[in-house]
Design a protein around this motif. Sequence first.
Motif, short mmCIF file in Angstrom:
data_model
loop_
_atom_site.label_atom_id
_atom_site.label_comp_id
_atom_site.label_asym_id
_atom_site.label_seq_id
_atom_site.Cartn_x
_atom_site.Cartn_y
_atom_site.Cartn_z
N PHE A 149 -100.04 65.67 51.96
CA PHE A 149 -100.45 65.53 50.56
C PHE A 149 -99.38 64.83 49.75
N ALA A 150 -98.13 65.21 50.01
CA ALA A 150 -97.02 64.58 49.28
C ALA A 150 -96.93 63.10 49.61
N LEU A 151 -97.15 62.75 50.89
CA LEU A 151 -97.09 61.35 51.30
C LEU A 151 -98.17 60.54 50.60
N LEU A 152 -99.40 61.04 50.63
CA LEU A 152 -100.50 60.29 50.03
C LEU A 152 -100.35 60.20 48.52
N ILE A 153 -99.84 61.27 47.91
CA ILE A 153 -99.59 61.22 46.47
C ILE A 153 -98.54 60.18 46.17
N SER B 100 -100.41 52.86 41.67
CA SER B 100 -100.55 52.84 40.22
C SER B 100 -99.39 52.11 39.57
N LYS B 101 -98.18 52.38 40.06
CA LYS B 101 -97.00 51.72 39.49
C LYS B 101 -97.03 50.22 39.76
N THR B 102 -97.49 49.87 40.95
CA THR B 102 -97.55 48.45 41.31
C THR B 102 -98.54 47.72 40.42
N GLU B 103 -99.71 48.35 40.20
CA GLU B 103 -100.71 47.71 39.36
C GLU B 103 -100.19 47.54 37.93
N ALA B 104 -99.36 48.49 37.49
CA ALA B 104 -98.87 48.44 36.12
C ALA B 104 -97.63 47.55 35.97
N ALA B 105 -96.79 47.52 37.01
CA ALA B 105 -95.49 46.87 36.85
C ALA B 105 -95.24 45.71 37.80
N GLY B 106 -96.22 45.31 38.59
CA GLY B 106 -96.01 44.19 39.49
C GLY B 106 -95.99 44.62 40.94
N VAL B 107 -95.20 43.93 41.75
CA VAL B 107 -95.20 44.16 43.18
C VAL B 107 -93.79 44.39 43.69
N LEU B 108 -93.71 44.95 44.91
CA LEU B 108 -92.44 45.00 45.61
C LEU B 108 -92.30 43.70 46.38
N GLU B 109 -91.12 43.12 46.36
CA GLU B 109 -90.91 41.83 47.00
C GLU B 109 -89.44 41.69 47.37
N PRO B 110 -89.10 40.64 48.12
CA PRO B 110 -87.70 40.44 48.51
C PRO B 110 -86.75 40.58 47.32
N ALA B 111 -85.69 41.34 47.56
CA ALA B 111 -84.65 41.66 46.57
C ALA B 111 -84.97 42.89 45.73
N SER B 112 -86.20 43.45 45.86
CA SER B 112 -86.49 44.71 45.19
C SER B 112 -85.57 45.78 45.75
N GLU B 113 -85.18 46.70 44.90
CA GLU B 113 -84.24 47.74 45.34
C GLU B 113 -84.52 49.01 44.55
N GLU B 114 -85.34 49.89 45.12
CA GLU B 114 -85.72 51.10 44.43
C GLU B 114 -86.29 52.11 45.42
N ASN B 115 -86.63 53.30 44.93
CA ASN B 115 -87.10 54.37 45.82
C ASN B 115 -88.39 53.99 46.52
N GLN B 116 -89.27 53.23 45.85
CA GLN B 116 -90.53 52.83 46.49
C GLN B 116 -90.27 51.98 47.73
N VAL B 117 -89.22 51.20 47.71
CA VAL B 117 -88.88 50.37 48.88
C VAL B 117 -88.50 51.27 50.05
N LEU C 294 -89.51 54.36 50.63
CA LEU C 294 -90.73 54.98 51.14
C LEU C 294 -91.57 53.99 51.93
N LEU C 295 -91.65 52.77 51.44
CA LEU C 295 -92.36 51.71 52.16
C LEU C 295 -91.75 51.50 53.53
N GLN C 296 -90.43 51.43 53.59
CA GLN C 296 -89.74 51.21 54.86
C GLN C 296 -89.97 52.37 55.83
N GLU C 297 -90.00 53.57 55.32
CA GLU C 297 -90.29 54.73 56.17
C GLU C 297 -91.66 54.59 56.82
N GLN C 298 -92.66 54.15 56.04
CA GLN C 298 -94.01 54.00 56.57
C GLN C 298 -94.08 52.87 57.59
N LEU C 299 -93.44 51.75 57.30
CA LEU C 299 -93.42 50.63 58.24
C LEU C 299 -92.71 51.01 59.54
#
Length: 208
Positions: A13-17, A24-41, A43-48
């Motif tokens: 549940f925590a993962l899907l949330i 939601s954040k991406t739709e509001a604030a853009g996308v993750l892309e090369p040089a992004s540096e934040e917690n979402q990156v 989590l993305l790397q963990e999934q990949l």
Amino acid sequence: MINFQKYGAIILFALLIALSCQISKTEAAGVLEPASEENQVYLLQEQLLKMGYLQTSPTGYYGPATEGAVKEFQQDTGLGIDGRVGARTYKQLINVEQMARVVNGEARGETYEGKVAVASVILNRLESPGFPKTVSTVISQTNAFTCMDDGQYNLTPNHSAYQAVIDAFQGWDPSSGSVYYYNSSTATNEWIFTRSTVKRIGNHLFAR
């Protein structure tokens, strides 16, 4: 086992949330892309990494390795290939995660072909009249998948479950277009026996 299922459900549940919040954040604030540096990156790397696309430990920095992993994932799952992670890519990550959990829960003891066939049934339902049109609603239909009722959906998928889902996305359909499958030795719903059987793979009969 009860405690494991309980905590597994909490983790899932925590993962899907987390992933849904990222959409939601991406739709509001853009996308993750090369040089992004934040917690979402991170989590993305963990999934990949879990899916076998990233070969290095998560760092939280969106470098060339992450970009390459995203491009490969996008190519394998039918998305536009740009190496950037927007809402569509996040949603596809969630789709693969959910499908891998169904494959793991329903076909863990089956051959690899049988695992791909289960993943294919989910995709076939998306294209078939009479079924919902999103992965989450297909797998959450009442009595659609046993693993959703007995807790096995909450078990952590292994690499072969993820790979089976990816192979199904790439067009391999061992089920030959089936939208149902069942174990004839354990099935209790008489209705399923009225379906036209297509083939047997391991312990599962696949049907339309």
